[in-house]
Scaffold this motif. Structure first.
Motif, PDB file in Angstrom:
ATOM      1  N   ALA A 271       0.822  -1.212   0.000  1.00  0.00           N
ATOM      2  CA  ALA A 271       0.000   0.000   0.000  1.00  0.00           C
ATOM      3  C   ALA A 271       0.856   1.262   0.000  1.00  0.00           C
ATOM      4  O   ALA A 271       0.488   2.279  -0.578  1.00  0.00           O
ATOM      5  CB  ALA A 271      -0.930  -0.012   1.214  1.00  0.00           C
ATOM      6  N   ASP A 272       2.017   1.188   0.640  1.00  0.00           N
ATOM      7  CA  ASP A 272       2.892   2.362   0.741  1.00  0.00           C
ATOM      8  C   ASP A 272       4.332   1.946   0.442  1.00  0.00           C
ATOM      9  O   ASP A 272       5.181   1.911   1.336  1.00  0.00           O
ATOM     10  CB  ASP A 272       2.783   2.958   2.145  1.00  0.00           C
ATOM     11  N   PRO A 273       4.635   1.625  -0.830  1.00  0.00           N
ATOM     12  CA  PRO A 273       5.963   1.083  -1.146  1.00  0.00           C
ATOM     13  C   PRO A 273       7.108   2.034  -0.854  1.00  0.00           C
ATOM     14  O   PRO A 273       8.185   1.603  -0.462  1.00  0.00           O
ATOM     15  CB  PRO A 273       5.873   0.765  -2.640  1.00  0.00           C
ATOM     16  N   ILE A 274       6.896   3.339  -1.012  1.00  0.00           N
ATOM     17  CA  ILE A 274       8.006   4.269  -0.796  1.00  0.00           C
ATOM     18  C   ILE A 274       8.505   4.203   0.640  1.00  0.00           C
ATOM     19  O   ILE A 274       9.708   4.316   0.898  1.00  0.00           O
ATOM     20  CB  ILE A 274       7.617   5.723  -1.187  1.00  0.00           C
ATOM     21  N   SER A 275       7.612   3.984   1.594  1.00  0.00           N
ATOM     22  CA  SER A 275       8.039   3.889   2.994  1.00  0.00           C
ATOM     23  C   SER A 275       8.924   2.673   3.225  1.00  0.00           C
ATOM     24  O   SER A 275       9.910   2.737   3.973  1.00  0.00           O
ATOM     25  CB  SER A 275       6.821   3.811   3.921  1.00  0.00           C
ATOM     26  N   LEU A 276       8.583   1.563   2.570  1.00  0.00           N
ATOM     27  CA  LEU A 276       9.397   0.357   2.713  1.00  0.00           C
ATOM     28  C   LEU A 276      10.755   0.538   2.052  1.00  0.00           C
ATOM     29  O   LEU A 276      11.780   0.106   2.591  1.00  0.00           O
ATOM     30  CB  LEU A 276       8.659  -0.828   2.095  1.00  0.00           C
ATOM     31  N   PHE A 277      10.778   1.158   0.891  1.00  0.00           N
ATOM     32  CA  PHE A 277      12.054   1.424   0.230  1.00  0.00           C
ATOM     33  C   PHE A 277      12.916   2.358   1.070  1.00  0.00           C
ATOM     34  O   PHE A 277      14.123   2.153   1.207  1.00  0.00           O
ATOM     35  CB  PHE A 277      11.825   2.030  -1.157  1.00  0.00           C
ATOM     36  N   ARG A 278      12.297   3.375   1.651  1.00  0.00           N
ATOM     37  CA  ARG A 278      13.064   4.321   2.469  1.00  0.00           C
ATOM     38  C   ARG A 278      13.609   3.653   3.731  1.00  0.00           C
ATOM     39  O   ARG A 278      14.727   3.946   4.163  1.00  0.00           O
ATOM     40  CB  ARG A 278      12.186   5.516   2.836  1.00  0.00           C
TER      41      ARG A 278
ATOM     42  N   VAL B 137      20.721  16.227 -14.250  1.00  0.00           N
ATOM     43  CA  VAL B 137      19.751  16.402 -13.166  1.00  0.00           C
ATOM     44  C   VAL B 137      19.180  15.050 -12.764  1.00  0.00           C
ATOM     45  O   VAL B 137      19.142  14.107 -13.560  1.00  0.00           O
ATOM     46  CB  VAL B 137      18.608  17.353 -13.584  1.00  0.00           C
ATOM     47  N   PHE B 138      18.737  14.961 -11.522  1.00  0.00           N
ATOM     48  CA  PHE B 138      18.107  13.739 -11.029  1.00  0.00           C
ATOM     49  C   PHE B 138      16.652  13.714 -11.478  1.00  0.00           C
ATOM     50  O   PHE B 138      15.959  14.725 -11.426  1.00  0.00           O
ATOM     51  CB  PHE B 138      18.160  13.683  -9.504  1.00  0.00           C
ATOM     52  N   ASP B 139      16.169  12.533 -11.869  1.00  0.00           N
ATOM     53  CA  ASP B 139      14.763  12.410 -12.262  1.00  0.00           C
ATOM     54  C   ASP B 139      14.249  11.004 -11.955  1.00  0.00           C
ATOM     55  O   ASP B 139      13.749  10.308 -12.845  1.00  0.00           O
ATOM     56  CB  ASP B 139      14.598  12.739 -13.746  1.00  0.00           C
ATOM     57  N   PRO B 140      14.357  10.559 -10.704  1.00  0.00           N
ATOM     58  CA  PRO B 140      13.841   9.225 -10.375  1.00  0.00           C
ATOM     59  C   PRO B 140      12.317   9.222 -10.442  1.00  0.00           C
ATOM     60  O   PRO B 140      11.662  10.175 -10.004  1.00  0.00           O
ATOM     61  CB  PRO B 140      14.327   9.006  -8.940  1.00  0.00           C
ATOM     62  N   THR B 141      11.753   8.151 -11.001  1.00  0.00           N
ATOM     63  CA  THR B 141      10.307   8.124 -11.195  1.00  0.00           C
ATOM     64  C   THR B 141       9.594   7.091 -10.340  1.00  0.00           C
ATOM     65  O   THR B 141       8.380   7.190 -10.159  1.00  0.00           O
ATOM     66  CB  THR B 141       9.967   7.862 -12.672  1.00  0.00           C
ATOM     67  N   ASP B 142      10.307   6.085  -9.843  1.00  0.00           N
ATOM     68  CA  ASP B 142       9.635   5.092  -9.004  1.00  0.00           C
ATOM     69  C   ASP B 142      10.214   5.121  -7.589  1.00  0.00           C
ATOM     70  O   ASP B 142      11.194   5.822  -7.306  1.00  0.00           O
ATOM     71  CB  ASP B 142       9.731   3.688  -9.623  1.00  0.00           C
ATOM     72  N   ALA B 143       9.592   4.349  -6.705  1.00  0.00           N
ATOM     73  CA  ALA B 143       9.982   4.375  -5.294  1.00  0.00           C
ATOM     74  C   ALA B 143      11.426   3.916  -5.102  1.00  0.00           C
ATOM     75  O   ALA B 143      12.147   4.467  -4.270  1.00  0.00           O
ATOM     76  CB  ALA B 143       9.035   3.491  -4.478  1.00  0.00           C
TER      77      ALA B 143
ATOM     78  N   GLY C  81      14.009   4.172  -7.296  1.00  0.00           N
ATOM     79  CA  GLY C  81      14.912   5.237  -7.736  1.00  0.00           C
ATOM     80  C   GLY C  81      14.936   6.412  -6.777  1.00  0.00           C
ATOM     81  O   GLY C  81      15.998   6.984  -6.500  1.00  0.00           O
ATOM     82  N   LYS C  82      13.763   6.783  -6.266  1.00  0.00           N
ATOM     83  CA  LYS C  82      13.696   7.896  -5.322  1.00  0.00           C
ATOM     84  C   LYS C  82      14.450   7.566  -4.032  1.00  0.00           C
ATOM     85  O   LYS C  82      15.144   8.423  -3.473  1.00  0.00           O
ATOM     86  CB  LYS C  82      12.241   8.232  -5.020  1.00  0.00           C
ATOM     87  N   SER C  83      14.325   6.332  -3.562  1.00  0.00           N
ATOM     88  CA  SER C  83      15.016   5.963  -2.319  1.00  0.00           C
ATOM     89  C   SER C  83      16.531   5.956  -2.521  1.00  0.00           C
ATOM     90  O   SER C  83      17.284   6.368  -1.627  1.00  0.00           O
ATOM     91  CB  SER C  83      14.538   4.585  -1.829  1.00  0.00           C
ATOM     92  N   LYS C  84      16.996   5.518  -3.674  1.00  0.00           N
ATOM     93  CA  LYS C  84      18.436   5.540  -3.952  1.00  0.00           C
ATOM     94  C   LYS C  84      18.951   6.978  -4.031  1.00  0.00           C
ATOM     95  O   LYS C  84      20.050   7.287  -3.540  1.00  0.00           O
ATOM     96  CB  LYS C  84      18.728   4.795  -5.256  1.00  0.00           C
ATOM     97  N   HIS C  85      18.162   7.856  -4.636  1.00  0.00           N
ATOM     98  CA  HIS C  85      18.559   9.273  -4.708  1.00  0.00           C
ATOM     99  C   HIS C  85      18.662   9.877  -3.310  1.00  0.00           C
ATOM    100  O   HIS C  85      19.634  10.571  -2.983  1.00  0.00           O
ATOM    101  CB  HIS C  85      17.555  10.047  -5.546  1.00  0.00           C
ATOM    102  N   GLU C  86      17.672   9.617  -2.476  1.00  0.00           N
ATOM    103  CA  GLU C  86      17.686  10.166  -1.119  1.00  0.00           C
ATOM    104  C   GLU C  86      18.874   9.618  -0.324  1.00  0.00           C
ATOM    105  O   GLU C  86      19.501  10.346   0.457  1.00  0.00           O
ATOM    106  CB  GLU C  86      16.368   9.842  -0.422  1.00  0.00           C
ATOM    107  N   ALA C  87      19.193   8.337  -0.532  1.00  0.00           N
ATOM    108  CA  ALA C  87      20.345   7.763   0.156  1.00  0.00           C
ATOM    109  C   ALA C  87      21.638   8.431  -0.305  1.00  0.00           C
ATOM    110  O   ALA C  87      22.517   8.733   0.511  1.00  0.00           O
ATOM    111  CB  ALA C  87      20.406   6.258  -0.099  1.00  0.00           C
ATOM    112  N   GLU C  88      21.763   8.674  -1.600  1.00  0.00           N
ATOM    113  CA  GLU C  88      22.945   9.371  -2.122  1.00  0.00           C
ATOM    114  C   GLU C  88      23.122  10.734  -1.457  1.00  0.00           C
ATOM    115  O   GLU C  88      24.225  11.097  -1.015  1.00  0.00           O
ATOM    116  CB  GLU C  88      22.818   9.572  -3.630  1.00  0.00           C
ATOM    117  N   GLU C  89      22.033  11.495  -1.390  1.00  0.00           N
ATOM    118  CA  GLU C  89      22.110  12.838  -0.813  1.00  0.00           C
ATOM    119  C   GLU C  89      22.525  12.779   0.652  1.00  0.00           C
ATOM    120  O   GLU C  89      23.347  13.577   1.117  1.00  0.00           O
ATOM    121  CB  GLU C  89      20.753  13.533  -0.956  1.00  0.00           C
ATOM    122  N   GLY C  90      21.939  11.833   1.390  1.00  0.00           N
ATOM    123  CA  GLY C  90      22.312  11.697   2.797  1.00  0.00           C
ATOM    124  C   GLY C  90      23.757  11.279   2.985  1.00  0.00           C
ATOM    125  O   GLY C  90      24.448  11.763   3.892  1.00  0.00           O
TER     126      GLY C  90
END
Length: 317
Positions: free
Chosen positions: A82-89, A135-141, A143-152
């Motif tokens: 139901a909330d895949p981005i939370s699991l990826f994060r 530029v970054f352009d992740p479109t799925d959960a 890719g977005k989680s990998k981008h956020e991990a890179e920034e951190g």
């Protein structure tokens, strides 16, 4: 001086090969495992349980000089959560940054993070491969989680002085590869007719042996510190060329039907599989000039040899 390396995801497709190659280089290798299981004699197993923001890495980081972080919640084709981005994060962001902070506390000098081309997006324009400054352009959960991990990780590196290296591979293939590549390889081996004879796209791939060689280079090369790299075989293929290459490697004939791409796309859309056709027919290229110029790196094996090894290491079912 012996380099002491911790590899997460040590029993995975890439992790096993990294551990083996690191041992061949004379490294002392620890392999982080979710549960206790048998590992090769050259790997010291350390059981850490689930990877998230609360994982205690404890003794696994003791005396470690460098970390190769491969463990991740991977891309899921038909995610029913139901909330895949939370699991990826939880795994890919919080788990990664928690490990990095504890690595800093334990005096780890270098942290090599295996990210993904998906940080930049799902496709490229013809003849315009991704570079590290795009530029970054992740479109799925994922890719977005990998981008956020890179920034951190970059921020942790800036704050602590620990050297952070980020690697963004495209599709990795080799003996034991799974998912779409395995399905395509098995179809070719079985002589199945494939409607992919008129696909003139360009996609970057990376053979397992090439990726592992690059990871080891990034563990040891002084110029890799605090850099981001794309990696590939440096020989982009169309899907049609990939099928023919797999057929040659398998010693079989490629049975390709020249179905126009527009017809494939229309049929796939009707069946709700438009994303799958995009991966087969779209462009996704990366430029590895930075790896070549800064590190003096080049792929040690050709794409033909990579495909041969992938087929040779696959047991037909």
């Amino acid at each position: 001086m012996t380099l002491h390396l911790l590899v997460t995801g040590a029993t995975g497709f890439v992790g096993r090969a990294v551990c083996e190659q690191a041992a061949r280089h004379g490294f002392s290798v620890k392999g982080a495992l979710r549960v206790s299981r048998a590992v090769p004699s050259y790997v010291e197993p350390v059981v850490v349980g689930e990877i998230n923001g609360a994982t205690d890495w404890g003794g696994s980081l003791r005396d470690v000089n460098a970390v190769v972080h491969l463990a991740a919640r991977v891309h899921v084709m038909r995610d029913t959560e139901a909330d895949p981005i939370s699991l990826f994060r939880a795994v890919n962001v919080e788990g990664t940054l928690n490990l990095a902070r504890q690595a800093v506390e334990n005096g780890v000098k270098r942290f090599v993070f295996i990210s993904s081309v998906k940080v930049n997006g799902e496709c490229t324009q013809s003849g315009r491969p991704f570079t590290e400054v795009d530029v970054f352009d992740p479109t799925d959960a994922y890719g977005k989680s990998k981008h956020e991990a890179e920034e951190g990780l970059r921020q942790i590196g800036l704050d602590s002085g620990m050297e952070v290296v980020i690697i963004r591979p495209p599709l990795v293939y080799g003996p034991g590869a799974k998912a779409n590549f395995a399905a395509l390889m098995h179809s070719v081996q079985r002589g199945m007719p494939l409607p992919l004879g008129a696909v003139h796209n360009q996609r970057s791939l990376v053979a397992l042996d090439n990726l592992v060689d690059f990871i080891i280079t990034c563990v040891t090369h002084t110029q890799a510190a605090n850099q981001t790299f794309f990696v590939s075989d440096d020989c982009d293929l169309s899907t049609t060329e990939l099928v023919r290459g797999l057929a040659r490697a398998a010693g079989v004939s490629a049975h390709l039907l020249p179905v126009p791409v527009w017809a494939l796309q229309a049929g796939a859309t009707l069946l709700g599989k438009g994303d799958a056709v995009q991966r087969l027919c779209g462009n996704l290229q990366v430029n590895i000039s930075k790896a070549r110029s800064l590190l003096g790196w080049k792929p040690p094996i050709s794409v033909d040899e990579g495909l041969r090894r992938a087929v040779a290491g696959t047991v037909e079912k």
